[in-house]
Design a protein around this motif. Structure first.
Motif, PDB file in Angstrom:
ATOM      1  N   ILE A  77       1.388 -16.910  -9.323  1.00 17.16           N
ATOM      2  CA  ILE A  77       2.246 -15.735  -9.430  1.00 17.16           C
ATOM      3  C   ILE A  77       3.431 -15.933  -8.498  1.00 17.16           C
ATOM      4  N   ASP A  78       4.639 -15.651  -9.002  1.00 19.56           N
ATOM      5  CA  ASP A  78       5.796 -15.796  -8.121  1.00 19.56           C
ATOM      6  C   ASP A  78       5.858 -14.632  -7.134  1.00 19.56           C
ATOM      7  N   ALA A  79       6.746 -14.737  -6.183  1.00 16.22           N
ATOM      8  CA  ALA A  79       6.798 -13.771  -5.078  1.00 16.22           C
ATOM      9  C   ALA A  79       6.999 -12.345  -5.554  1.00 16.22           C
ATOM     10  N   SER A  80       7.684 -12.154  -6.681  1.00 15.63           N
ATOM     11  CA  SER A  80       7.947 -10.804  -7.178  1.00 15.63           C
ATOM     12  C   SER A  80       6.679 -10.111  -7.667  1.00 15.63           C
ATOM     13  N   GLY A  81       5.606 -10.875  -7.845  1.00 14.13           N
ATOM     14  CA  GLY A  81       4.350 -10.298  -8.323  1.00 14.13           C
ATOM     15  C   GLY A  81       3.473  -9.732  -7.225  1.00 14.13           C
ATOM     16  N   TYR A  82       3.952  -9.803  -5.961  1.00  9.81           N
ATOM     17  CA  TYR A  82       3.179  -9.324  -4.826  1.00  9.81           C
ATOM     18  C   TYR A  82       3.896  -8.164  -4.135  1.00  9.81           C
ATOM     19  N   ASP A  83       3.113  -7.235  -3.630  1.00  3.75           N
ATOM     20  CA  ASP A  83       3.656  -6.132  -2.850  1.00  3.75           C
ATOM     21  C   ASP A  83       4.083  -6.685  -1.494  1.00  3.75           C
ATOM     22  N   PRO A  84       5.359  -6.559  -1.126  1.00  4.90           N
ATOM     23  CA  PRO A  84       5.817  -7.153   0.139  1.00  4.90           C
ATOM     24  C   PRO A  84       5.176  -6.520   1.367  1.00  4.90           C
ATOM     25  N   GLU A  85       4.680  -5.285   1.243  1.00  4.08           N
ATOM     26  CA  GLU A  85       4.088  -4.600   2.389  1.00  4.08           C
ATOM     27  C   GLU A  85       2.652  -5.029   2.629  1.00  4.08           C
ATOM     28  N   THR A  86       1.874  -5.206   1.538  1.00  2.00           N
ATOM     29  CA  THR A  86       0.445  -5.484   1.672  1.00  2.00           C
ATOM     30  C   THR A  86       0.063  -6.912   1.334  1.00  2.00           C
ATOM     31  N   GLY A  87       0.902  -7.622   0.562  1.00  3.08           N
ATOM     32  CA  GLY A  87       0.541  -8.946   0.087  1.00  3.08           C
ATOM     33  C   GLY A  87      -0.385  -8.908  -1.114  1.00  3.08           C
ATOM     34  N   CYS A  88      -0.595  -7.716  -1.690  1.00  2.54           N
ATOM     35  CA  CYS A  88      -1.507  -7.551  -2.827  1.00  2.54           C
ATOM     36  C   CYS A  88      -0.782  -7.796  -4.154  1.00  2.54           C
ATOM     37  N   SER A 118     -18.304  21.858  -8.258  1.00  2.32           N
ATOM     38  CA  SER A 118     -17.120  21.326  -7.589  1.00  2.32           C
ATOM     39  C   SER A 118     -17.093  19.817  -7.821  1.00  2.32           C
ATOM     40  N   ILE A 119     -16.141  19.366  -8.630  1.00  7.11           N
ATOM     41  CA  ILE A 119     -16.021  17.946  -8.959  1.00  7.11           C
ATOM     42  C   ILE A 119     -14.787  17.422  -8.237  1.00  7.11           C
ATOM     43  N   VAL A 120     -14.988  16.528  -7.293  1.00  5.26           N
ATOM     44  CA  VAL A 120     -13.889  16.065  -6.448  1.00  5.26           C
ATOM     45  C   VAL A 120     -13.644  14.573  -6.644  1.00  5.26           C
ATOM     46  N   TYR A 121     -12.413  14.182  -6.373  1.00  8.08           N
ATOM     47  CA  TYR A 121     -11.991  12.802  -6.588  1.00  8.08           C
ATOM     48  C   TYR A 121     -11.411  12.240  -5.291  1.00  8.08           C
ATOM     49  N   ASP A 122     -11.741  10.989  -4.997  1.00  3.75           N
ATOM     50  CA  ASP A 122     -11.119  10.302  -3.868  1.00  3.75           C
ATOM     51  C   ASP A 122     -11.614   8.868  -3.835  1.00  3.75           C
ATOM     52  N   LEU A 123     -11.014   8.057  -3.023  1.00  2.00           N
ATOM     53  CA  LEU A 123     -11.420   6.707  -2.651  1.00  2.00           C
ATOM     54  C   LEU A 123     -10.224   5.785  -2.568  1.00  2.00           C
ATOM     55  N   TYR A 124      -9.420   5.728  -3.646  1.00  4.14           N
ATOM     56  CA  TYR A 124      -8.302   4.782  -3.678  1.00  4.14           C
ATOM     57  C   TYR A 124      -7.415   4.936  -2.451  1.00  4.14           C
ATOM     58  N   ARG A 125      -7.088   6.189  -2.119  1.00  6.63           N
ATOM     59  CA  ARG A 125      -6.178   6.426  -0.995  1.00  6.63           C
ATOM     60  C   ARG A 125      -6.778   5.933   0.318  1.00  6.63           C
ATOM     61  N   ALA A 126      -8.071   6.174   0.513  1.00  9.36           N
ATOM     62  CA  ALA A 126      -8.712   5.760   1.767  1.00  9.36           C
ATOM     63  C   ALA A 126      -8.705   4.242   1.913  1.00  9.36           C
ATOM     64  N   ILE A 127      -8.963   3.538   0.815  1.00 13.61           N
ATOM     65  CA  ILE A 127      -8.978   2.078   0.872  1.00 13.61           C
ATOM     66  C   ILE A 127      -7.562   1.542   1.048  1.00 13.61           C
ATOM     67  N   THR A 128      -6.615   2.131   0.324  1.00 11.01           N
ATOM     68  CA  THR A 128      -5.225   1.680   0.434  1.00 11.01           C
ATOM     69  C   THR A 128      -4.710   1.858   1.853  1.00 11.01           C
ATOM     70  N   ASP A 129      -5.039   2.983   2.476  1.00  8.90           N
ATOM     71  CA  ASP A 129      -4.614   3.208   3.861  1.00  8.90           C
ATOM     72  C   ASP A 129      -5.144   2.109   4.779  1.00  8.90           C
ATOM     73  N   LEU A 130      -6.387   1.708   4.551  1.00 10.19           N
ATOM     74  CA  LEU A 130      -7.011   0.680   5.375  1.00 10.19           C
ATOM     75  C   LEU A 130      -6.339  -0.672   5.161  1.00 10.19           C
ATOM     76  N   ILE A 131      -5.948  -0.961   3.917  1.00 10.25           N
ATOM     77  CA  ILE A 131      -5.343  -2.247   3.599  1.00 10.25           C
ATOM     78  C   ILE A 131      -3.889  -2.304   4.050  1.00 10.25           C
ATOM     79  N   VAL A 132      -3.169  -1.187   3.874  1.00 11.46           N
ATOM     80  CA  VAL A 132      -1.760  -1.160   4.243  1.00 11.46           C
ATOM     81  C   VAL A 132      -1.578  -1.250   5.758  1.00 11.46           C
ATOM     82  N   SER A 133      -2.463  -0.597   6.511  1.00 12.37           N
ATOM     83  CA  SER A 133      -2.338  -0.581   7.976  1.00 12.37           C
ATOM     84  C   SER A 133      -3.639  -1.042   8.633  1.00 12.37           C
TER      85      SER A 133
END
Length: 204
Positions: A77-88, A118-133
């Protein structure tokens, strides 16, 4: 049952992971989505009918940050295929966002069908926060595995190397999180869940 928190998921992660490691295209992965959402719908409905009143449905993880997939696509994958902040890998994370958008739409329908739950949704944000910082939590960046070469299968191979301190890593074997990362994700999800439910709102 009514006093317990039920976590349903994350359903579909292995289906997508196997598809990606089998070199399925984005359009092919998208064909998995209706059946996976149907399975989630069925599972959530079953636990509510059985008496559950609080159900947490995790969103899809940011797959483009999985060390196994980063290792698989390394150099292709060329460089444009990666998020410059996370490397993902951008397109994989975009697909996870698509899954989560459709999942949240389905959960809104389920809430209307089961107003007593009560049906609640979460997870992506918590993992992304951990990966980004990761440094904020003591983990290393970019996403790398503690064990092996980023591929889960290599972790059990003879001569496999393991990092000295797994608590410094998000990923254990390229697919599964370390105990330290799981603890931080769980605490972040539960804290957000507590704040939102105290305010009388769904976690959306």
């Amino acid at each position: 049952m009514a006093a317990s928190l039920f976590v349903v998921g994350e359903i579909g992660a292995n289906d997508y992971l196997i598809g990606v490691t089998g070199n399925r295209t984005l359009s092919e992965l998208e064909t998995f989505l209706p059946q996976i959402l149907s399975a989630i719908n069925s599972a959530v409905t079953d636990v509510i009918v059985a008496g559950a009143r609080t159900v947490l449905v995790p969103g899809m993880i940011p797959m483009g940050c999985e060390p196994q997939l980063l290792a698989q696509y390394n150099g292709s994958i060329d460089a444009s295929g990666y998020d410059p902040e996370t490397g993902c890998i951008t397109w994989l994370n975009d697909f996870a966002v698509l899954h989560n958008r459709e999942l949240r739409r389905m959960l809104r329908d389920l809430r209307r069908a089961h107003p007593g739950a009560s049906i609640v949704y979460d997870l992506y944000r918590a993992i992304t926060d951990l990966i980004v910082s990761p440094g904020r939590y003591g983990e290393r960046a970019p996403p790398v595995a503690c064990c092996g070469d980023g591929m889960a299968a290599s972790c059990v191979a003879a001569g496999t190397t393991v990092c000295a301190d797994p608590s410094e890593y998000v990923s254990w074997d390229g697919v599964h999180f370390t105990e330290a990362a799981n603890r931080r994700i769980a605490c972040a999800v539960l804290e957000r869940f507590r704040l939102m439910t105290e305010a009388g709102r769904h976690v959306t």
